[in-house]
Structure formats: C-alpha cells, structure tokens
Design a protein around this motif. Structure first.
Motif, mmCIF file in Angstrom:
data_model
loop_
_atom_site.group_PDB
_atom_site.id
_atom_site.type_symbol
_atom_site.label_atom_id
_atom_site.label_comp_id
_atom_site.label_asym_id
_atom_site.label_seq_id
_atom_site.Cartn_x
_atom_site.Cartn_y
_atom_site.Cartn_z
ATOM 1 N N LEU A 58 0.758 -1.312 0.024
ATOM 2 C CA LEU A 58 -0.022 -0.020 0.206
ATOM 3 C C LEU A 58 0.793 1.141 0.110
ATOM 4 N N LEU B 95 -4.487 4.912 2.307
ATOM 5 C CA LEU B 95 -3.571 4.270 1.495
ATOM 6 C C LEU B 95 -4.262 3.609 0.406
ATOM 7 N N GLU B 96 -3.324 3.644 -0.797
ATOM 8 C CA GLU B 96 -3.959 3.048 -1.976
ATOM 9 C C GLU B 96 -3.146 2.025 -2.265
ATOM 10 N N PRO B 97 -3.715 0.803 -3.093
ATOM 11 C CA PRO B 97 -3.283 -0.268 -3.671
ATOM 12 C C PRO B 97 -2.084 0.094 -4.570
ATOM 13 N N ALA C 6 -1.283 -1.611 -7.553
ATOM 14 C CA ALA C 6 -1.475 -2.243 -8.752
ATOM 15 C C ALA C 6 -1.845 -1.058 -9.832
ATOM 16 N N PRO C 7 -2.699 -0.411 -9.250
ATOM 17 C CA PRO C 7 -3.184 0.685 -10.279
ATOM 18 C C PRO C 7 -2.135 1.524 -10.687
ATOM 19 N N PHE D 258 0.367 0.029 -13.082
ATOM 20 C CA PHE D 258 -0.225 -0.059 -14.315
ATOM 21 C C PHE D 258 -0.119 1.176 -15.215
ATOM 22 N N CYS E 26 -5.636 3.738 -16.349
ATOM 23 C CA CYS E 26 -6.510 2.769 -15.543
ATOM 24 C C CYS E 26 -8.099 2.751 -15.892
ATOM 25 N N TYR F 219 -8.245 0.620 -18.940
ATOM 26 C CA TYR F 219 -7.954 -0.478 -18.833
ATOM 27 C C TYR F 219 -9.100 -1.543 -19.146
ATOM 28 N N LEU F 220 -10.457 -1.353 -18.747
ATOM 29 C CA LEU F 220 -11.229 -2.088 -18.978
ATOM 30 C C LEU F 220 -11.723 -2.011 -20.598
ATOM 31 N N ALA G 46 -3.741 -8.180 -17.152
ATOM 32 C CA ALA G 46 -3.877 -8.218 -15.690
ATOM 33 C C ALA G 46 -3.095 -9.399 -14.975
ATOM 34 N N LEU H 130 -3.121 -8.725 -7.137
ATOM 35 C CA LEU H 130 -4.286 -7.920 -6.931
ATOM 36 C C LEU H 130 -4.136 -7.214 -5.535
ATOM 37 N N PRO H 131 -4.966 -6.324 -5.626
ATOM 38 C CA PRO H 131 -4.816 -5.360 -4.184
ATOM 39 C C PRO H 131 -5.361 -6.247 -3.108
ATOM 40 N N ARG I 225 -8.055 -7.311 -0.229
ATOM 41 C CA ARG I 225 -9.399 -6.904 -0.190
ATOM 42 C C ARG I 225 -9.767 -6.900 1.315
#
Lengths: 146, 148
Positions: free
Chosen positions: A2, A68-70, A72-73, A76, A123, A126-127, A138, A143-144, A146
């Motif tokens: 994080l 805090l942020e993960p 993974a983004p 990316f 991000c 991404y989708l 991915a 994975l962040p 959970r």
C-alpha cells in the motif's frame, strides 16, 4: 503493498514538468530518462526516484496519510507511461520527430491529468482495452488486498 | 539541451489546455447517477442473475478492476449507504473474472455502479464514484416498495 496516494500524485507532477521540458527542447534523452524512471517505479515502488524524493523531502513535511492506496493501479499507470515514453524517446532519437512529439505529448497529457485531477487515464482505459482485446493483461498485475 | 522550439511550445500549450478542459469536464460528470430508461432489459436481467443478484432484493452492483484506484472509494460509499438503508444488498463484481458479463451490461469503466430494483431491473447507473446523497435519494422509493 500500500502507498500514500500523495506520492504517485507528486511523482505525476514531476513527470509533467520533465515531459514538458522534453517537449519544448525536443530532447530524446530526457524522454528516455523519464522512461527509465517509469520502468524503475513499475519494477518496485521503493525504487522509483520520484517516490524517493517524496519520501525523503515532501512526506516529512505533510501530515500522515489518512488513507492508503494499492500499488497495482499505480504500476499499471507506470507501464502505460513507460510504453509512451519509450516510443517518444525512440522517435526523437531515431530521427522521427513527429513520432517523438506525438508520443511525448500523449504521455504528458496523461501525467498532467493525474497530477492536476487525480485521474488515471491508463486505469480508466484498462477495461475498455480488455474488452476490445480480450487478452489477460492483468495476469502480470498483483491483486490489491481486499 | 537544444534551444526551445516553437512547435514544442505550441504542442505543450495545446496539450495542457486540452487535458485541462477534459479533466474539468470529467470531474463534473464523474459519478453522476443516470436514470436508465427504459428500465430492465431481458438480457441484462439474465446477466445480473448470473452474477448473483437475487430477485426481490434491491442491489447495488459495483464493477471493479485490480488496477482501479477509485474503486476503493466507491466501495466505501456503497458500504456506507447500505448501512443506512435496510434491505439493500451489495455485490462487487471483478471485471477481470466476468469480462463477458461486463460486455453484456455495457460496462466500459471501473468503477461502474448499477442500482437494481427488486424486480431485477437496472434503474440507475453511475460511472465513477457515486455521490452518497444521490444514491440515498435514488434508493428511498425502491426500498419502500420492497418493504411494502
């Protein structure tokens, strides 16, 4: 893993400045340096030079983060930046200034949107990219929690 | 370093202006709850059922991705809203695992939040982090309906 979200935001601001200077001077080497920064940050957030500056100089002057942020983004986004900066550097250095200009401008737009609005263009796209290609991008991204 | 080039300066100004305008426009639109009309499409209903939306329950469905930073903020809003309103179920769907369902439900961005009524129809849709008050307002008539 994080992160303090203000770290990547600060890094995006520095990236904006670096890419703006690169665009005005047409310096392929500067874009290449920025590509290396993207690659290091994507490899590990502790390796990122801008993150290092943030932790050493900026973070001690700020209040502790409220959230805090993960990673993974952020990773990316760095990989998307790396792709554009690499194309930009190759363009300038290989004598294709139009390619260098367009790729550097695209990377600059993304970095500026992140710095000014907290918007992660890579991000967001991404989708859409996954839907169109159907390829498991991915699989390489952790994975962040959970 | 080479001297500043006029083209570079012009491109710089154009990029910053365009990105600034886009960012401002996006910030205004982001997370806005849109009314879905006509509510309820048969294929959408099947896709929602396949994802685990139970009939007779008002459900907030959130589409998330591993690379999505605002998804966490959206989840917090949804959890808060579900805590304030009785009889609202939450369902978080990973687009990575459910790419086909995301296609069927026309999801292009994460987070996207769908508000599904007790009859299994999508009545609201928001791309981005939805506003708490808007969600509560949209839920009020639906949960009343379910309870009655």
């Amino acid at each position: 893993m994080l992160l303090d979200p203000r770290g990547p935001r600060f890094a995006a601001a520095l990236t904006t400045v670096v890419l703006a200077v690169a665009l005005v001077t047409g310096s392929g080497w500067l874009v290449l340096a920025q590509a290396v920064v993207f690659a290091l940050t994507a490899a590990h957030p502790r390796l990122g030079p801008y993150g290092l500056v943030f932790r050493a100089v900026v973070a001690p002057r700020l209040a502790p983060p409220v959230e805090l942020e993960p990673f993974a983004p952020v990773r990316f986004a760095q990989l998307v930046g790396l792709a554009f900066a690499t194309v930009g550097a190759v363009g300038w250095l290989a004598g294709l200034p139009l390619l260098g200009l367009v790729a550097t401008a695209a990377a600059l737009a993304a970095a500026f949107l992140n710095a000014a609005f907290g918007l992660c263009l890579g991000c967001e796209g991404y989708l859409a990219l996954r839907r169109l290609t159907g390829r498991p991008l991915a699989a390489r991204v952790p994975l962040p929690p959970r | 370093m080479q001297p500043p080039r006029l083209t570079g300066v012009l491109v710089l100004v154009a990029v910053l202006a365009a990105a600034g305008a886009f960012g401002w426009w996006r910030r205004r639109r982001d997370g806005r709850l849109r009314v879905v009309a006509p509510a309820g499409d048969a294929s959408h209903r099947a896709a929602l059922a396949a994802l685990g939306v139970r009939p007779g329950t008002v459900t907030l469905v959130q589409f998330s991705a591993p690379v999505c930073a605002p998804c966490r903020a959206a989840r917090r809003v949804l959890e808060d809203v579900a805590g304030r309103v009785d009889g609202v179920a939450l369902l978080e769907v990973g687009v990575e695992e459910h790419l086909d369902r995301a296609r069927e439900l026309d999801i292009w961005r994460t987070p996207t939040v769908l508000l599904v009524d007790g009859a299994g129809r999508i009545v609201r849709r928001a791309a981005g982090v939805p506003d708490r008050a808007d969600l509560l307002a949209a839920l009020a008539p639906l949960t009343h309906e379910v309870r009655a």
